[in-house]
Design a protein around this motif. Structure first.
Motif, PDB file in Angstrom:
ATOM      1  N   TRP A  53       0.907  -1.204  -0.067  1.00  0.00           N
ATOM      2  CA  TRP A  53      -0.096   0.112   0.097  1.00  0.00           C
ATOM      3  C   TRP A  53       0.770   1.168  -0.173  1.00  0.00           C
ATOM      4  N   GLN A  54       1.763   1.152   0.773  1.00  0.00           N
ATOM      5  CA  GLN A  54       2.753   2.356   1.035  1.00  0.00           C
ATOM      6  C   GLN A  54       3.478   2.649  -0.327  1.00  0.00           C
ATOM      7  N   LEU A  55       3.994   1.374  -1.033  1.00  0.00           N
ATOM      8  CA  LEU A  55       4.898   1.544  -2.065  1.00  0.00           C
ATOM      9  C   LEU A  55       3.874   2.157  -3.395  1.00  0.00           C
ATOM     10  N   LEU A  56       2.856   1.742  -3.383  1.00  0.00           N
ATOM     11  CA  LEU A  56       1.793   2.203  -4.570  1.00  0.00           C
ATOM     12  C   LEU A  56       1.487   3.771  -4.252  1.00  0.00           C
ATOM     13  N   VAL A  57       1.609   4.107  -3.230  1.00  0.00           N
ATOM     14  CA  VAL A  57       1.295   5.538  -2.790  1.00  0.00           C
ATOM     15  C   VAL A  57       2.332   6.251  -3.075  1.00  0.00           C
ATOM     16  N   THR A  58       3.553   5.641  -2.735  1.00  0.00           N
ATOM     17  CA  THR A  58       4.782   6.535  -3.167  1.00  0.00           C
ATOM     18  C   THR A  58       5.104   6.645  -4.491  1.00  0.00           C
ATOM     19  N   ILE A  59       4.852   5.583  -5.277  1.00  0.00           N
ATOM     20  CA  ILE A  59       5.326   5.423  -6.769  1.00  0.00           C
ATOM     21  C   ILE A  59       4.258   6.220  -7.613  1.00  0.00           C
ATOM     22  N   ILE A  60       2.782   6.004  -7.286  1.00  0.00           N
ATOM     23  CA  ILE A  60       1.808   6.790  -8.217  1.00  0.00           C
ATOM     24  C   ILE A  60       1.779   8.192  -7.512  1.00  0.00           C
ATOM     25  N   ALA A  61       1.842   8.529  -6.264  1.00  0.00           N
ATOM     26  CA  ALA A  61       1.853   9.811  -5.810  1.00  0.00           C
ATOM     27  C   ALA A  61       0.581  10.562  -6.215  1.00  0.00           C
ATOM     28  N   PRO A  62      -0.664  10.156  -5.699  1.00  0.00           N
ATOM     29  CA  PRO A  62      -1.917  10.547  -5.898  1.00  0.00           C
ATOM     30  C   PRO A  62      -1.996  11.616  -4.920  1.00  0.00           C
ATOM     31  N   PRO A  63      -3.069  12.551  -5.400  1.00  0.00           N
ATOM     32  CA  PRO A  63      -3.379  13.818  -4.540  1.00  0.00           C
ATOM     33  C   PRO A  63      -3.662  13.238  -3.014  1.00  0.00           C
ATOM     34  N   GLU A  64      -3.474  14.063  -2.045  1.00  0.00           N
ATOM     35  CA  GLU A  64      -3.662  13.461  -0.575  1.00  0.00           C
ATOM     36  C   GLU A  64      -5.185  13.439  -0.424  1.00  0.00           C
ATOM     37  N   PHE A  65      -6.195  14.250  -1.226  1.00  0.00           N
ATOM     38  CA  PHE A  65      -7.539  14.041  -0.959  1.00  0.00           C
ATOM     39  C   PHE A  65      -8.221  13.016  -1.756  1.00  0.00           C
ATOM     40  N   LEU A  66      -7.308  12.267  -2.376  1.00  0.00           N
ATOM     41  CA  LEU A  66      -7.759  11.013  -2.950  1.00  0.00           C
ATOM     42  C   LEU A  66      -7.302   9.607  -2.295  1.00  0.00           C
ATOM     43  N   LEU A  67      -6.168   9.753  -1.758  1.00  0.00           N
ATOM     44  CA  LEU A  67      -5.523   8.384  -1.114  1.00  0.00           C
ATOM     45  C   LEU A  67      -4.059   8.684  -0.359  1.00  0.00           C
ATOM     46  N   VAL A  68      -4.226   8.279   0.852  1.00  0.00           N
ATOM     47  CA  VAL A  68      -2.800   8.282   1.676  1.00  0.00           C
ATOM     48  C   VAL A  68      -2.489   6.916   1.893  1.00  0.00           C
ATOM     49  N   GLY A  69      -1.197   6.832   2.347  1.00  0.00           N
ATOM     50  CA  GLY A  69      -0.568   5.664   2.708  1.00  0.00           C
ATOM     51  C   GLY A  69      -0.758   5.482   4.084  1.00  0.00           C
ATOM     52  N   PRO A  70      -0.252   4.144   4.486  1.00  0.00           N
ATOM     53  CA  PRO A  70      -0.298   3.815   6.041  1.00  0.00           C
ATOM     54  C   PRO A  70       0.403   4.603   7.007  1.00  0.00           C
ATOM     55  N   VAL A  71       1.613   5.137   6.385  1.00  0.00           N
ATOM     56  CA  VAL A  71       2.503   6.064   7.146  1.00  0.00           C
ATOM     57  C   VAL A  71       1.658   7.345   7.760  1.00  0.00           C
ATOM     58  N   SER A  72       0.618   7.725   6.803  1.00  0.00           N
ATOM     59  CA  SER A  72       0.063   8.995   7.237  1.00  0.00           C
ATOM     60  C   SER A  72      -0.938   8.686   8.082  1.00  0.00           C
ATOM     61  N   ALA A  73      -1.584   7.382   7.826  1.00  0.00           N
ATOM     62  CA  ALA A  73      -2.630   7.214   8.795  1.00  0.00           C
ATOM     63  C   ALA A  73      -2.074   6.821  10.265  1.00  0.00           C
ATOM     64  N   PHE A  74      -1.038   6.080  10.154  1.00  0.00           N
ATOM     65  CA  PHE A  74      -0.331   5.788  11.594  1.00  0.00           C
ATOM     66  C   PHE A  74       0.121   7.019  12.242  1.00  0.00           C
ATOM     67  N   ALA A  75       0.625   7.931  11.402  1.00  0.00           N
ATOM     68  CA  ALA A  75       0.790   9.420  12.316  1.00  0.00           C
ATOM     69  C   ALA A  75      -0.150  10.062  12.798  1.00  0.00           C
ATOM     70  N   GLU A  76      -1.347   9.927  12.201  1.00  0.00           N
ATOM     71  CA  GLU A  76      -2.611  10.309  12.493  1.00  0.00           C
ATOM     72  C   GLU A  76      -2.941   9.753  13.901  1.00  0.00           C
TER      73      GLU A  76
END
Length: 283
Positions: A53-76
Motif C-alpha cells: 500500500w505504501q509503495l503504491l502511494v509513493t510510486i503513483i503519488a496521488p493527491p492527498e484528498f484521493l489516497l494516503v498511505g499507511p504512514v500518514s494514517a499511523f502518524a494520525e
C-alpha cells in the motif's frame, strides 16, 4: 545382563500407555509451535499489505484528498491517540453488546427452529425475508424506537450479528448423526438429556463458527448505527473526516476498525478451541 529394575523401566517406556503419554506431552508443544507459525504468517501478511500500500502511494503519488498511505494514517493515530482511543471504546462497547444480544437470541431462535416444526414453518421464511433487507435500511427504525444513544447502535449490531448464529445453530442441531440419536433412544434418554448431552454438544462447533462471523459483523453494525445517528464512535470519526476531506483520519479509523474486528475474531476462535477441544483432536 540388565537388572530387573532396568528391564522394568524399559517395559514401562515401551508400553502403549507410555506412548500415549508421550503423544499427549508432545501434542501441546506441536500445537503451540503451529500457533506461533500461523501467527507469524498472519503478521507477515498484514505487514506485507501495508508495505505494498505504501509503495503504491509513493510510486503513483496521488493527491492527498484521493489516497494516503499507511504512514500518514499511523502518524494520525500517534498524533491523536486519546481521540481515537475514546471513540474506539464507544464502538467496541456497542459491538460487544450487539454481539452478546445477537448470540443469545440467535442460539435460542435456532433451537426453536430445530425443536418445533410449527415455529420452523412460520418463522424460517420470515427470517430469510428479513435477512435480505439491507441493515442500513433498518438502522433508522431502531433509532426511532430506541433514540440516538447507545441502545440504538447496539440493536443495529445485534440485528446484523443475529442471523449467522440462527443458521449455524439450526444446522448444528440438525446435523447430529443418526447413530447418536438412536443411542439416546435405546438408553431411553429424556428430551432434556438428549438436548444437553448430545445435540447441543455436537452443535457447539457450528455455533462457534457462526460466532466468528457474527463478531466481525457486529463491529460493522455498530459503525452503521453511528453513520445514521452518531455523535461519537469510529463511525462518527469516519463521517467527520469525510466531511472535512481528512483522509489520514479516515484511514486511521479504518485501520483501528480492522484491528478491532481481527482481535475479536481471534478471541472468539481461541475460546472455541478451548471450549471445543475435541474438534482439533485429530489434528
Amino acid at each position: 545382563m540388565a537388572s530387573p529394575e532396568v528391564r522394568s523401566d524399559r517395559l514401562r517406556q515401551s508400553s502403549p500407555e507410555a506412548a500415549l503419554d508421550g503423544r499427549a506431552t508432545s501434542r501441546p508443544t506441536r500445537l503451540s509451535r503451529d500457533s506461533i507459525v500461523a501467527g507469524a504468517k498472519a503478521v507477515a501478511g498484514i505487514v506485507g499489505i501495508f508495505v505494498v500500500w505504501q509503495l503504491l502511494v509513493t510510486i503513483i503519488a496521488p493527491p492527498e484528498f484521493l489516497l494516503v498511505g499507511p504512514v500518514s494514517a499511523f502518524a494520525e493515530l500517534i498524533e491523536r491517540p486519546g481521540y481515537f482511543a475514546s471513540n474506539t471504546f464507544v464502538t467496541l462497547q456497542e459491538a460487544l453488546a450487539g454481539f452478546a444480544l445477537g448470540t443469545a437470541l440467535g442460539v435460542l431462535c435456532g433451537a426453536a427452529l430445530h425443536y418445533s416444526s410449527t415455529v420452523r414453518s412460520f418463522l424460517y421464511p420470515a427470517l430469510i425475508a428479513i435477512d435480505t433487507i439491507p441493515k442500513v435500511a433498518l438502522a433508522p427504525l431502531f433509532i426511532v424506537w430506541f433514540g440516538f444513544g447507545f441502545e440504538s447502535k447496539a440493536f443495529v449490531a445485534m440485528a446484523i450479528a443475529f442471523f449467522p448464529l440462527v443458521i449455524n445453530t439450526y444446522d448444528g442441531l440438525s446435523s447430529v448423526p443418526h447413530e447418536l440419536q438412536e443411542l439416546a433412544r435405546i438408553n431411553k434418554a429424556s428430551q432434556w438429556k438428549k438436548m444437553t448431552k448430545i445435540e447441543f454438544i455436537y452443535a457447539i462447533p457450528s455455533i462457534f463458527s457462526g460466532a466468528k462471523i457474527s463478531i466481525s459483523l457486529a463491529v460493522g453494525g455498530a459503525v452503521v448505527g453511528e453513520f445514521i445517528a452518531g455523535s461519537k464512535g469510529l463511525g462518527y470519526v469516519i463521517l467527520l473526516a469525510n466531511s472535512q476531506v481528512d483522509l489520514p483520519s479516515m484511514f486511521a479509523a479504518f485501520i483501528v476498525l480492522a484491528a478491532i474486528a481481527l482481535a475479536l475474531f481471534f478471541i472468539v476462535d481461541f475460546a472455541g478451541r478451548k471450549l471445543v477441544p475435541w474438534k482439533n483432536h485429530a489434528k
